[in-house]
Design a protein around this motif. Structure first.
Motif, mmCIF file in Angstrom:
data_model
loop_
_atom_site.group_PDB
_atom_site.id
_atom_site.type_symbol
_atom_site.label_atom_id
_atom_site.label_comp_id
_atom_site.label_asym_id
_atom_site.label_seq_id
_atom_site.Cartn_x
_atom_site.Cartn_y
_atom_site.Cartn_z
ATOM 1 N N ALA A 248 0.842 -1.206 0.000
ATOM 2 C CA ALA A 248 0.000 0.000 0.000
ATOM 3 C C ALA A 248 0.872 1.249 0.000
ATOM 4 O O ALA A 248 0.599 2.216 -0.730
ATOM 5 C CB ALA A 248 -0.917 -0.015 1.228
ATOM 6 N N ASN A 249 1.945 1.243 0.782
ATOM 7 C CA ASN A 249 2.823 2.418 0.817
ATOM 8 C C ASN A 249 3.466 2.676 -0.543
ATOM 9 O O ASN A 249 3.626 3.817 -0.968
ATOM 10 C CB ASN A 249 3.926 2.232 1.869
ATOM 11 C CG ASN A 249 3.398 2.462 3.264
ATOM 12 O OD1 ASN A 249 2.464 3.252 3.456
ATOM 13 N ND2 ASN A 249 3.967 1.768 4.229
ATOM 14 N N VAL A 250 3.843 1.611 -1.220
ATOM 15 C CA VAL A 250 4.462 1.759 -2.533
ATOM 16 C C VAL A 250 3.475 2.370 -3.533
ATOM 17 O O VAL A 250 3.841 3.218 -4.352
ATOM 18 C CB VAL A 250 5.003 0.390 -3.007
ATOM 19 C CG1 VAL A 250 5.320 0.423 -4.488
ATOM 20 C CG2 VAL A 250 6.244 0.033 -2.200
ATOM 21 N N VAL A 251 2.221 1.947 -3.466
ATOM 22 C CA VAL A 251 1.216 2.506 -4.383
ATOM 23 C C VAL A 251 0.905 3.955 -4.024
ATOM 24 O O VAL A 251 0.813 4.832 -4.890
ATOM 25 C CB VAL A 251 -0.066 1.641 -4.377
ATOM 26 C CG1 VAL A 251 -1.114 2.256 -5.302
ATOM 27 C CG2 VAL A 251 0.247 0.214 -4.811
ATOM 28 N N PRO A 270 10.302 10.905 -6.176
ATOM 29 C CA PRO A 270 10.314 9.485 -6.530
ATOM 30 C C PRO A 270 11.512 8.767 -5.915
ATOM 31 O O PRO A 270 12.640 9.253 -5.984
ATOM 32 C CB PRO A 270 10.439 9.496 -8.054
ATOM 33 C CG PRO A 270 9.977 10.833 -8.499
ATOM 34 C CD PRO A 270 10.329 11.767 -7.375
ATOM 35 N N MET A 271 11.257 7.622 -5.307
ATOM 36 C CA MET A 271 12.312 6.837 -4.662
ATOM 37 C C MET A 271 12.333 5.383 -5.112
ATOM 38 O O MET A 271 13.076 4.583 -4.552
ATOM 39 C CB MET A 271 12.106 6.853 -3.140
ATOM 40 C CG MET A 271 12.184 8.230 -2.512
ATOM 41 S SD MET A 271 11.513 8.169 -0.836
ATOM 42 C CE MET A 271 12.014 9.797 -0.241
ATOM 43 N N THR A 272 11.465 5.030 -6.052
ATOM 44 C CA THR A 272 11.470 3.660 -6.573
ATOM 45 C C THR A 272 11.574 3.723 -8.093
ATOM 46 O O THR A 272 11.255 4.741 -8.704
ATOM 47 C CB THR A 272 10.175 2.895 -6.203
ATOM 48 O OG1 THR A 272 9.079 3.468 -6.925
ATOM 49 C CG2 THR A 272 9.882 2.965 -4.717
ATOM 50 N N TYR D 317 14.547 3.350 -2.337
ATOM 51 C CA TYR D 317 13.779 2.275 -1.700
ATOM 52 C C TYR D 317 14.009 0.996 -2.489
ATOM 53 O O TYR D 317 13.659 0.917 -3.673
ATOM 54 C CB TYR D 317 12.305 2.659 -1.683
ATOM 55 C CG TYR D 317 11.420 1.696 -0.932
ATOM 56 C CD1 TYR D 317 11.596 1.493 0.434
ATOM 57 C CD2 TYR D 317 10.405 1.015 -1.575
ATOM 58 C CE1 TYR D 317 10.770 0.625 1.123
ATOM 59 C CE2 TYR D 317 9.570 0.140 -0.883
ATOM 60 C CZ TYR D 317 9.766 -0.049 0.471
ATOM 61 O OH TYR D 317 8.939 -0.913 1.165
ATOM 62 N N LYS D 318 14.606 0.025 -1.848
ATOM 63 C CA LYS D 318 14.981 -1.199 -2.554
ATOM 64 C C LYS D 318 13.800 -2.155 -2.696
ATOM 65 O O LYS D 318 13.890 -3.138 -3.432
ATOM 66 C CB LYS D 318 16.119 -1.886 -1.806
ATOM 67 C CG LYS D 318 17.395 -1.069 -1.805
ATOM 68 C CD LYS D 318 18.305 -1.352 -0.623
ATOM 69 C CE LYS D 318 18.911 -2.699 -0.671
ATOM 70 N NZ LYS D 318 19.832 -2.913 0.465
ATOM 71 N N GLY D 319 12.723 -1.881 -1.996
ATOM 72 C CA GLY D 319 11.556 -2.738 -2.146
ATOM 73 C C GLY D 319 11.212 -3.434 -0.863
ATOM 74 O O GLY D 319 12.076 -3.725 -0.040
ATOM 75 N N PHE D 320 9.935 -3.728 -0.719
ATOM 76 C CA PHE D 320 9.467 -4.283 0.561
ATOM 77 C C PHE D 320 9.654 -5.794 0.600
ATOM 78 O O PHE D 320 9.428 -6.407 1.616
ATOM 79 C CB PHE D 320 8.001 -3.922 0.782
ATOM 80 C CG PHE D 320 7.115 -4.341 -0.322
ATOM 81 C CD1 PHE D 320 6.523 -5.589 -0.324
ATOM 82 C CD2 PHE D 320 6.876 -3.489 -1.388
ATOM 83 C CE1 PHE D 320 5.703 -5.976 -1.353
ATOM 84 C CE2 PHE D 320 6.054 -3.869 -2.421
ATOM 85 C CZ PHE D 320 5.457 -5.119 -2.409
#
Lengths: 337, 337, 337, 337, 337, 337
Positions: A248-251, A270-272, D317-320
């Motif tokens: 959810a945080n990523v979206v 943007p961080m991803t 952010y490397k990802g969850f």
């Protein structure tokens, strides 16, 4: 009776009867001291000057500025351009107003576009995101609003159906790029694309005219989009499916960061990888749409440059293959000489 | 004879006689080739269009643009609004011009405001600052200028008495905040507030109209304020009192740093707690004054937003409790239909 | 027959016959429904309104907007200012158009200026740079273009001969400064000055009017200047002379860095002493030229400040020795009173 | 004998013999007053500390800082990490130095990449651009440099072969996007992509180490790329083919505008659809490359965020889906308790 | 006894006796638990490490950090560089400290420079400005401070006499430029140059070390310069001469605007031709001074570029005529091989 | 047994036993080749160096960097400062760790602060806002988090209880200012103050240490605050009370706009009087807190300026009433002389 749109009111003597938006109105007096109304009438196809002789102050007051009026008259001419000579006029009744006649409509076929978008979404594999998309598609009010909303008031895709067209266009571009940049998470990117501008369904109003709502000005479509995310996350979880908070945080981040910089109103940068990609695809799609629209709409087809363009901060180069006609008098026209 | 201000010249046929500023003037010819003058007349209450038939080029040349004229005529009407029909006109003599009729005046009572400010200053305890304030209050010319000056040409408190009103308002706010932020040096802050804009008495002229003086444009009220500080420091020391140079630097700093950033013309950034506080209180007082003024002055009482506001860089939200009347025709007005 | 320039068309009744640029044109109808043309006629001395009664749509269409027309008529008057009453008009033939009548020309003597510049270049000692300058002076087409080009479309030296005047002016200033800053490499600096704006011969067109070429808008005079350098480096080397690549880089750098910052379009920031010096001399020369031009051209000779000046971002102070006449009516003019 | 790269020098006692770059060197004295050398040895796989006891000042002076030395010794250990114990050392002869051992090399297969790029170029249809590409492919020195150059010193694709990899990657992405944005001129875009960074073959040196050349610092790859364009335009025209100047301007513009803003060193802002597209594709490709590289290289595999990343202005952010191990002591280790 | 400056303490065994500034000091313990002091000693020629064995805590505490100490000892060596072995040390008495030994001094001859400046001022013609300059030259304290002050703490002319050198240098440059730009008011410009940085006599302290005073940090040399102007304007007027307020504003403006932009601390932007000229001359003189100083001081004479230079925002190009020695081992040095 | 905090570990020989955070750790070898650990131990009162002789690699690996260890030893001394000589050490068990010992705690009394905040909220009159506040106060988890959270990681109020302290402080200041600016809507302002930073309860983690959560970095406390608003609006409406959407937008706006500019992460600029007021009060409260904290914490009590302060972009002036002791040796200390 099919409506005569403004763009077709060009023949002197042609009869006019129909509902128009009154874009401007002015009460004036003739030399002899009689009132007349000077106005501009508008529908989605354009705008035309109009004049009504023998008007009264009461009639002038009754005609709503920017509202709708039923107009009866004829096409005349003034300074070599058409002018409507109004013979009678009154405020239109609600039942007489067909809003589609007054709002710009995009060129695409919304049914086909929605079907293609659905098809793309059906290819999403992550279960949590599939559950999320299912909640979107079964929310009829939201789907209807998404299908009808413009993508902007003015900048790009500024017509009914523009949000759908823009969203689908980026989705197609993303599918192509993901063939090349295989490390990108295609599912997350597609959901981010769907939702990045969905707040525009609340930021803008688009029933009588295009513009910003109070909520849009005070909150804005980025944050409105996140609030709408919460509603769907809750629905997904209420349905028994899992939607991890990390996902959810990523979206949320995709929606908030898609403007790319603080300067353009993103509270987060943007961080991803998907956030960068969404930002660039969104920006490129908006610019290419505006570029080709503005080049096509440029008043002077014989010039290689548009006028100063505010969105781009300069003139646009229409291309060197434009045939620029040199203004050379090939025969001598005598104006008395 | 009491003057009829522009805002009261509304009844067709009403007699007009008095001195007005000539905001615009234009010499035109009728179809028949006769000269007439089109003009705008102004006083502090507003501005009204005017026309003088049967004018001459000599008369037109004699009427000073932006100067004062004695006008005689009647109220007429044009396009549904009042228009002055000038029957006779000549440049005004100096003795006929009352400047107070042409400059905006603030809403407050300067006597009461000065008394309150004096009362606040009497509460200052540090001997050096008491001696400084005493020099201010006994400088009659400065006190008179301070009482009369506006706080700005346009942005906020832009009327006679505005500097006093703004200075007192910040002083009151500071007294309240010092109850909460007890580490602040209340005496230093109050002196800084008194002096922060005092250079405006020299930066602006405000006898015939509001505007910037040459000195104001070349030097500016921050540095003019410091120069005025030197005059008073010298007076304090000449009087036998002590005014430590360290304290003097702190007061100079308050004046120079109160705009908060280089971008807004402060040669020094705030480096003391009182300098930060002054900067924020000044900024907030100016903005709140402008906000409530612009909301109150907004042309359309039925809308929730003002137009684009240059000082704030956007439209202002007037509040949701504004009753927005929907433009629905509740009865059918027939304009021939 | 010597041409009557617009600035001399001031006497009512004066005959007019000659070629003018048509800056604006408008087809209108009289009350009685007859067409007339309202226009503005222009040459290098100025612009004047004009009207042609009893015009036809065909004639109106034949007259090229911004093109040239042969005009016959008389001087009339409208609103107290001259207006040309056109009796006959037709598009001008190419053989009738003398472009020098329509483009602004600088005040200097190009022959003398070129001779002086040559004299300065003859003082250059480094063999490679002497060989380079020789290639410049023997390129007749380039020398002719350099002598004729303006230095800008609007900002400074915006007239024929402006590029030469500006280049020579900086060269003179540099010679003087090199007497004081003896560490500067005078030869390199002089070559950098010659070439810094030479790309303007390609960035601008200046035959019929002043403006940017397509190449100018897409590439720009800095990079065009470097491309022109390459042509000359090749010529020097082809002639058998040595031009070390290290020296070439330093000259390229002078051209590319002379705007001083990225913001003003330099792709490289100055990194050599000569590059800093060129940047400051160029900037100062342009500003001083524009300052004295704008002060001289200011509409109101009795005021100490010009209006807002876009290039400088504010009003300019014309000096305190301007005699400001107070607007006091020294005799009473009666307009009926 | 295959070289032992630094990354494999991990076993205490292991013999070492080979050429290394001397990244740091320091002459120190032991307590007993004897000189020893402390140094860092480097090759393309990494860097390792080294010490040589019983050194002399003469030997120390002979070893070139940042140059190459032939080293003989063993692997030791210091602070729990490998340290080379140098037994003998001298400056390396040129014949002993294999530069490929010291420069980073990209992961791709240059032969395959060049073949694919050629295949793409063969699909270009416009004759002028085909002629241009033919000149590129037959310029063996340029093709070799293009194949070998890095795309940057540090930011992205900073290894031998990086320019080719980056150029091919954008070309592939462009081919895909052109399927969707059919109004783009595919041929012009592909030529712009090939040439946008070609100036890096001159801006950077990449024989002994990666870095900027003097020409690169003084001129820069954008303008160097335009100068290289001129060489090829001349060759095309010399070959008898036509290359219209209008098309040349459009290609020059693509090269100059590809950084997108003045701030990033473009002397011109993008004004064509292809220029916008190139700018966004270039930016996205560089960022995605750097993003995935920096995420992969991050020191701590158990954390979801990289450290502060200068290129991106924040942490990535490397990802969850990273498994973050909680630091819980699962068994009790006694250190004396 | 002539002092041995740090730069000459290079011979092992050489005796040392004199006063030094203690730039750093550290109390440490040997393995055996005995205290020793590690320190750095400094004078205007440089800085050298020092060690004192067998120190006590009381002695350590008595030596003032950044203060002066009388030191007795010998030159030793550590890591191949000189190190002072302190045998005895105590705080210096005021009478033993010669400040000139510790502050950097400019290269010029102040007597000659003052004489030349006076000569230039004698050429000023406007009576008011002559009277002003007379007041400057007869203020002995100010003249002495002006002669001694540095022009900056670090950026340029950062040594005793720097303010005089910088002021004279700009004056010379201005005299030259006025030969070319004859519209400039030479007298006003010269007075502006004299006064533009005169506030530095109060902004900086320069007796024991170079640094900012409290007043300098809180007020700054621009405004301090204006305050000093007021003192002189008062003196001129007290002497019976006329100094028009309009002229005073123009001089104040020159001082306040000379940094050119708000960003660099000018509360007013330049609005007169002389203000622009002063700004550019000041900037160019400071940059050229810093450029040639930093190029000369660059650690590595064999490289064409300096290291990153903070004032210029990049590396400086020292010129291509630097002989860059290639690091090629011309004979084989064997280190055991 | 009460814990001995680091700040009290000052007496050589003093026994040490307790849990510390291991801020740094390093495994080193003695000359004789034996391992020892050099470390820094930390709790909320400060940090102290420590050394453990005779350590092993296994023990070193077992001690978690930044985790907790049970340490036994004595206070020693090194370079004149305390150093812990560790005799035994092992990782701490969870049951042995008291987090309050390691996190900074604010100076206030949370019970009293919460009671005062409740009292203020009880004075709110608008029914919708009363209902909203009721939902806040009955959400025990949120109230507990709000009471415990810091207001920032570092900038201001960076300790447990800081969010409550900061929120209450602004509330008090707002109550005072509303006495003066009576047009402000006190109820709306108070609710905006409560909620402006409430997202920090989710943006930060504050159990083991202070830092940002993943959600905080990806979403941020402004948007998190709006999401938390939605939860409460839903609760109010579920309870049967009315909360008009117009009012909701105004509250959302207060939260989103409180950083004042896009640059500082607000997606919307303030558009209401209360939003401006909240922005200035928040900013002033944070700055005053940091100002007095940093002045109090400054290392050198005898100086009038702090060191460079990153938050303020300069040094802070601590005030002229600081007694600056001149460094004059008042008695002669002989160090062997």
């Amino acid at each position: 009776m099919p409506r005569d749109f403004v763009e077709r009111l060009t023949t002197p003597g042609q009869m006019v009867e129909g509902v128009f938006q009154v874009a401007e109105k002015d009460l004036r007096t003739t030399k002899k001291g009689q009132f007349f109304i000077s106005a501009k009438l508008r529908d989605r196809s354009g705008e035309v000057p109009a004049v009504m002789w023998d008007a009264t102050q009461a009639l002038f007051a009754a005609i709503p500025q920017d509202g709708y009026a039923l107009v009866k008259g004829r096409v005349g001419e003034y300074n070599g351009a058409p002018q409507i000579l109004i013979e009678a006029m009154r405020p239109a009744k609600n039942s007489e107003i067909h809003l589609e006649d007054f709002l710009p409509v995009g060129p695409g076929d919304p049914d086909a576009q929605m079907a293609r978008l659905k098809e793309i979404h059906d290819s999403v594999a992550r279960p949590a995101l599939r559950a999320f998309l299912a909640e979107f598609w079964k929310d009829e009010a939201l789907v209807a609003a998404f299908r009808r909303a413009p993508a902007a008031e003015k900048l790009h895709h500024a017509y009914l159906g523009g949000l759908l067209e823009h969203t689908l266009s980026i989705s197609e571009a993303a599918l192509l790029l993901c063939q090349h940049y295989t490390q990108l998470d295609r599912d997350i990117l597609l959901v981010g694309i769907l939702w990045h501008d969905i707040g525009k369904t609340r930021e803008l109003h688009y029933t009588e005219s295009l513009g910003y709502t109070d909520a849009g000005k005070l909150v804005g479509h980025l944050v409105q989009g996140v609030v709408m995310l919460e509603e769907k996350f809750a629905a997904v979880r209420a349905s028994g499916a899992d939607f991890p908070e990390e996902l959810a945080n990523v979206v949320r981040h995709l929606v908030l960061a898609h403007h790319g910089t603080h300067e353009f109103g993103s509270p987060k940068l943007p961080m991803t990888a998907e956030a960068f990609t969404l930002h660039h695809l969104d920006n490129l799609d908006a610019k290419l749409h505006a570029f080709f629209r503005d080049v096509a709409a440029d008043a002077d087809p014989a010039r290689r440059w548009t006028g100063f363009n505010r969105m781009f901060g300069g003139a646009l180069y229409k291309g060197f293959e434009i045939t620029v006609e040199e203004d050379k008098p090939d025969e001598e026209l005598k104006g008395g000489l």
